[in-house]
Scaffold this active site. Structure first.
Site, PDB file in Angstrom:
ATOM      1  CG  ASP A   1      50.296  80.630  44.064  1.00 52.00           C
ATOM      2  OD1 ASP A   1      49.479  80.106  44.786  1.00 52.00           O
ATOM      3  OD2 ASP A   1      49.589  80.448  43.197  1.00 52.00           O
TER       4      ASP A   1
ATOM      5  CB  CYS B   1      48.922  76.698  43.410  1.00 49.71           C
ATOM      6  SG  CYS B   1      47.494  76.279  42.314  1.00 49.71           S
ATOM      7  N   GLY B   2      46.592  78.410  44.595  1.00 49.32           N
ATOM      8  CA  GLY B   2      44.119  79.098  44.694  1.00 49.32           C
ATOM      9  C   GLY B   2      43.646  77.829  44.393  1.00 49.32           C
ATOM     10  CB  THR B   3      43.087  76.352  40.948  1.00 46.77           C
ATOM     11  OG1 THR B   3      44.723  76.291  40.431  1.00 46.77           O
ATOM     12  CG2 THR B   3      42.127  77.866  40.846  1.00 46.77           C
TER      13      THR B   3
ATOM     14  CG  HIS C   1      44.269  52.285  42.406  1.00 45.66           C
ATOM     15  ND1 HIS C   1      43.149  52.376  42.001  1.00 45.66           N
ATOM     16  CD2 HIS C   1      44.620  51.201  43.354  1.00 45.66           C
ATOM     17  CE1 HIS C   1      42.468  51.064  42.044  1.00 45.66           C
ATOM     18  NE2 HIS C   1      42.776  50.735  43.564  1.00 45.66           N
TER      19      HIS C   1
ATOM     20  CG  HIS D   1      47.408  49.329  41.331  1.00 46.92           C
ATOM     21  ND1 HIS D   1      46.355  50.033  40.237  1.00 46.92           N
ATOM     22  CD2 HIS D   1      46.937  48.434  42.039  1.00 46.92           C
ATOM     23  CE1 HIS D   1      45.228  49.631  40.772  1.00 46.92           C
ATOM     24  NE2 HIS D   1      45.590  48.338  41.764  1.00 46.92           N
TER      25      HIS D   1
HETATM   26  C1  RB5 Z   1      46.930  82.801  40.724  1.00 52.15           C
HETATM   27  O1  RB5 Z   1      46.024  83.408  41.332  1.00 52.15           O
HETATM   28  C2  RB5 Z   1      46.638  81.560  40.663  1.00 52.15           C
HETATM   29  O2  RB5 Z   1      46.729  81.256  39.272  1.00 52.15           O
HETATM   30  C3  RB5 Z   1      46.869  80.528  41.222  1.00 52.15           C
HETATM   31  O3  RB5 Z   1      46.554  80.610  42.481  1.00 52.15           O
HETATM   32  C4  RB5 Z   1      46.401  79.092  41.057  1.00 52.15           C
HETATM   33  O4  RB5 Z   1      44.917  78.413  40.624  1.00 52.15           O
HETATM   34  C5  RB5 Z   1      46.674  78.614  39.365  1.00 52.15           C
HETATM   35  O5  RB5 Z   1      46.469  77.590  39.169  1.00 52.15           O
END
Ligand code: RB5
Length: 147
Positions: free
Chosen positions: A8, A65-67, A98, A133
């Site tokens: 994203d 994505c961000g996280t 694993h 595994h």
């Molecule tokens: C986008 O702002 C953020 O929520 C997305 O990139 C992600 O971190 C979601 O899990």
């Protein structure tokens, strides 16, 4: 090896870095986007990359994505996907040894370029150990087939 790649907006910059790295290693890359920093929904992109891996169109997938959390949750909803969120090299190696992880997720807002590329390298170069595994993975697949 053909890699399905998706992110994203929160993972866009790191996706471009990973893409350049993979192309530099002469890997084939199928980039499902996104293509800019404009806000989009990680779920739309994660599903496309995960389906490419599940269908056999790509050998493995990398989603960002961000996280890394939202897009890894998304990918793991697709049958046959074992997507591992890794922010350290040890986990990246172990999830290949694993879990025979077929997708890697990272957070573009969590780690920097150099660590991310070391994680990618370790994840791509480490083989599955099989043995006990395999039995454990089989149980996940059995559960998926029952649903
Ligand atoms: C986008 O702002 C953020 O929520 C997305 O990139 C992600 O971190 C979601 O899990």
């Amino acid at each position: 090896m053909k890699i399905a790649l998706a992110s994203d907006h929160g993972g866009f910059e790191l996706k471009q870095i990973v893409k350049e790295y993979l192309l530099g290693k002469n890997m084939e890359v199928q980039d499902f986007g996104t293509d800019s920093l404009a806000s989009v929904d990680y779920s739309d992109y994660g599903i496309q990359a995960a389906e490419a891996v599940a269908n056999g169109d790509a050998d493995r997938g990398i989603v960002i994505c961000g996280t890394g959390i939202g897009i890894s949750i998304t990918a793991n909803k697709v049958k046959g996907i074992r997507c591992s969120l890794c922010h350290d090299v040890y986990s990246a190696e172990m999830t290949r040894c694993h879990n025979d992880s077929n997708m890697l997720a990272m957070g573009g807002r969590v780690i920097g370029r150099d660590l991310a590329l070391r994680i990618v390298q370790a994840w791509l170069e480490t083989d599955f150990e099989g043995g006990r595994h395999l039995r454990r993975i089989q149980k996940i697949e059995d559960y998926e087939l029952k649903k």
